[in-house]
Design an enzyme around this catalytic site. Structure first.
Site, PDB file in Angstrom:
ATOM      1  NE  ARG A  51      -3.253  -0.150   2.845  1.00  0.00           N
ATOM      2  CZ  ARG A  51      -3.800  -0.251   4.041  1.00  0.00           C
ATOM      3  NH1 ARG A  51      -4.070   0.820   4.738  1.00  0.00           N
ATOM      4  NH2 ARG A  51      -4.088  -1.420   4.558  1.00  0.00           N
ATOM      5  CE  LYS A 148       0.253 -21.097  10.499  1.00  0.00           C
ATOM      6  NZ  LYS A 148       1.051 -20.294  11.417  1.00  0.00           N
ATOM      7  CG  HIS A 178       7.412 -22.250   7.469  1.00  0.00           C
ATOM      8  ND1 HIS A 178       6.407 -21.946   8.337  1.00  0.00           N
ATOM      9  CD2 HIS A 178       8.519 -22.398   8.235  1.00  0.00           C
ATOM     10  CE1 HIS A 178       6.889 -21.903   9.562  1.00  0.00           C
ATOM     11  NE2 HIS A 178       8.162 -22.174   9.550  1.00  0.00           N
ATOM     12  CE  LYS A 182      10.587 -25.467  10.012  1.00  0.00           C
ATOM     13  NZ  LYS A 182      11.536 -24.456  10.436  1.00  0.00           N
ATOM     14  CD  GLU A 216       7.778 -21.381  17.971  1.00  0.00           C
ATOM     15  OE1 GLU A 216       8.307 -20.651  17.142  1.00  0.00           O
ATOM     16  OE2 GLU A 216       6.560 -21.362  18.215  1.00  0.00           O
ATOM     17  CG  ASP A 235       0.612 -19.935  15.340  1.00  0.00           C
ATOM     18  OD1 ASP A 235       0.507 -19.315  14.264  1.00  0.00           O
ATOM     19  OD2 ASP A 235       1.670 -19.997  16.000  1.00  0.00           O
ATOM     20  CG  HIS A 240       3.691 -25.453  11.227  1.00  0.00           C
ATOM     21  ND1 HIS A 240       3.533 -25.144   9.908  1.00  0.00           N
ATOM     22  CD2 HIS A 240       3.854 -24.267  11.867  1.00  0.00           C
ATOM     23  CE1 HIS A 240       3.604 -23.821   9.751  1.00  0.00           C
ATOM     24  NE2 HIS A 240       3.798 -23.273  10.928  1.00  0.00           N
ATOM     25  CE  LYS A 331       4.165 -18.676  19.221  1.00  0.00           C
ATOM     26  NZ  LYS A 331       5.149 -19.099  18.215  1.00  0.00           N
TER      27      LYS A 331
HETATM   28  C1  BG6 Z   1       4.653 -20.036  12.233  1.00  0.00           C
HETATM   29  C2  BG6 Z   1       3.852 -19.712  13.466  1.00  0.00           C
HETATM   30  O1  BG6 Z   1       3.847 -20.626  11.255  1.00  0.00           O
HETATM   31  O2  BG6 Z   1       5.702 -20.936  12.594  1.00  0.00           O
HETATM   32  C3  BG6 Z   1       4.734 -19.107  14.527  1.00  0.00           C
HETATM   33  O3  BG6 Z   1       2.809 -18.803  13.116  1.00  0.00           O
HETATM   34  C4  BG6 Z   1       5.910 -20.015  14.821  1.00  0.00           C
HETATM   35  O4  BG6 Z   1       3.992 -18.867  15.718  1.00  0.00           O
HETATM   36  C5  BG6 Z   1       6.621 -20.420  13.537  1.00  0.00           C
HETATM   37  O5  BG6 Z   1       6.791 -19.319  15.667  1.00  0.00           O
HETATM   38  C6  BG6 Z   1       7.676 -21.474  13.807  1.00  0.00           C
HETATM   39  O6  BG6 Z   1       8.427 -21.681  12.641  1.00  0.00           O
HETATM   40  P1  BG6 Z   1       9.941 -22.163  12.709  1.00  0.00           P
HETATM   41  O7  BG6 Z   1      10.329 -22.330  11.292  1.00  0.00           O
HETATM   42  O8  BG6 Z   1      10.692 -21.081  13.421  1.00  0.00           O
HETATM   43  O9  BG6 Z   1       9.943 -23.440  13.478  1.00  0.00           O
END
Ligand code: BG6
Length: 482
Positions: A51, A148, A178, A182, A216, A235, A240, A331
């Protein structure tokens, strides 16, 4: 190791949301890296769209700053940057209105792959698709990449699939998870389907249970408003962890082909048992000496959203009935570790006597950090003193096994190039996403109808004690998060 870089065809890649966090942190650095590796041909162009009114030079300056901020020692040098920046352009655009679209449309070339990366809030996915249609930018060579969250539940995911289907064929839609990009996640398929000796053991007869952990250390940071609505279940688990579970549990596809792989993953999701409330533990991090509580970070004192979740999941099919899969993610935990641990059953009979110090075989696939694999096996302890048994690790770190100069590409590097190549294997199909929500929704609905709140845990711990009980009840224990 010989790295094989196969250049892709020329392309026009438009990044909607090019000034946003994901573009600066992941997408643009990934593209620069692929450029540096020689994967982008002369005719490759990247157009940032957002934007903000800014010039091409301002955009380039912003990208350069992002490289310094997010790539640290791996940031490209001045010459590499200059060469990469020649590929960049910028167009200011109003996703909801008409401004900027004609300019963008004029920049598109007819005869090359067109990829539109939707790195924007989900509420803009529909308007972007509609404008691409309205301004006649969709050609047979056009692909869209959708980040996502893909919906918030089954109903919204279905509605989104429906909207996108008005403009695009399923083969043009690349839904990103994603984790699938990996290296070690892809390696899970190589380990399972390029070796003979795991397959006969890969079932409920020989596998006692499986643990999938994504821990994490970070908190929710600046994503409070999004995360408070989402929580760890939406999330992380719905996408994942579910993908990891599918790759771990699926039948061998007949071929490494997009639909063959995705068909098998979908069958796993369909076979997942509903999860009883007693088999789920939710947690929320408390304040630490130097860190704010989850409630403070999301600025909602009464929040009942989970920053941690552990679940026990059953799969009702011939291969897995009777082998629980324990999933956990959270987390502000003790360390950052993602791994899949396959715990095998004990041998049926001990020829070394009942007192022999058994430890069941264990295969651990480490996704991050220190990507690699460990197989725990029993051996005889060397030396005299009778037949003394010992549990030791056959340990392989990819960095050690494949050389010090091994660069493990970021997931986005692989995934964006797959979009340009037109390979959907590592992307989620519409029916797969819907099936994942169909399994997730009742679990979330059960909490919403109850007064239960997540259990508190200390930052830097391995989660709430209740999660220990979840697995202890089955006479098993979690692997330590070190
Ligand atoms: C994202 C989540 O899809 O993946 C985040 O929204 C998370 O909350 C992240 O921290 C973790 O990805 P990675 O690659 O750091 O393990």
């Amino acid at each position: 190791m010989v790295a094989r870089v196969i250049p892709v065809d020329p392309f026009d890649l438009v990044i909607f949301g090019a000034t946003g966090d994901l573009a600066r942190r992941k997408i643009l650095p990934a593209l620069c890296r692929r450029f540096g590796e020689g994967q982008m041909p002369e005719g490759a162009r990247i157009i940032g769209a957002a934007r903000s009114e800014m010039s091409r030079d301002d955009f380039i300056e912003m990208v350069s700053q992002a490289f310094d901020e997010f790539l640290g020692a791996q940031a490209p040098d001045a010459a590499q940057r200059a060469a990469f920046f020649e590929r960049l352009d910028y167009v200011a655009i109003d996703a909801m209105g008409d401004d900027g679209w004609t300019t963008l449309a004029e920049q598109m070339r007819e005869d090359v792959v067109r990829a539109f990366y939707f790195s924007v809030a989900p509420s803009l996915f529909g308007p972007l698709a509609a404008n691409l249609g309205k301004f006649r930018m969709i050609t047979p060579q056009t692909r869209i990449v959708v980040e996502k969250p893909f919906g918030n539940d089954l109903q919204t995911a279905r509605a989104l699939n429906h909207t996108l289907a008005e403009f695009f064929d399923e083969t043009q839609i690349y839904r990103i998870d994603h984790y699938l990009g990996k290296e070690t996640v892809q390696n899970l398929m190589a380990v399972r389907f390029a070796n003979i000796f795991f397959e006969p053991l890969w079932n409920a007869r020989f596998v006692d249970h499986v643990q999938i952990t994504v821990a994490e250390t970070v908190g929710v940071g600046g994503r409070g408003p999004y995360y408070d609505k989402s929580g760890a279940m939406r999330d992380m688990v719905q996408n994942h962890l579910m993908q990891l579970l599918c790759l771990m549990a699926m039948e061998p596809p007949y071929k490494f082909d997009p639909d063959a792989v995705r068909d098998e993953k979908l069958k796993v999701i369909h076979a997942l048992d509903p999860v009883a409330p007693a088999d789920v533990v939710r947690g929320q991090y408390a304040a630490g000496p130097e860190t704010a509580s989850f409630a403070d970070e999301v600025e909602n004192a009464n929040t009942a959203t989970e920053s941690y979740i552990a679940l026990k999941v059953g799969i009702s099919n011939w291969r897995w009935k009777g082998t629980p899969f324990y999933l956990r993610t959270g987390k502000r935990l003790r360390s950052r570790v993602s791994e899949i641990a396959v715990a095998f059953r004990d041998p049926p009979h001990s020829i070394f006597g009942e007192d022999a110090p058994w430890k069941a075989n264990l295969l651990v696939i480490r996704l991050q950090p220190d990507e690699g694999m460990t197989l725990k096996v029993m051996i005889k302890e060397p030396g005299p003193g009778g037949m003394r048994l010992k549990n030791v690790a056959l340990d392989m770190s990819f960095a050690e096994a494949l050389g010090d100069d091994l660069h493990i590409p970021d997931a986005y590097e692989r995934l964006i190039m797959d979009v340009i190549r037109g390979n959907q294997t590592l992307f989620m199909r519409g029916d797969e996403v819907e099936a994942a929500w169909a399994w997730t929704d009742p679990i979330i609905a059960a909490w919403q109808g109850s007064a239960d709140k997540p259990a508190m845990y200390d930052p830097g711990s391995s989660g709430p004690d209740e999660a220990l009980k979840l697995i202890h009840m089955d006479n098993r224990s979690w692997r330590e998060i070190r």
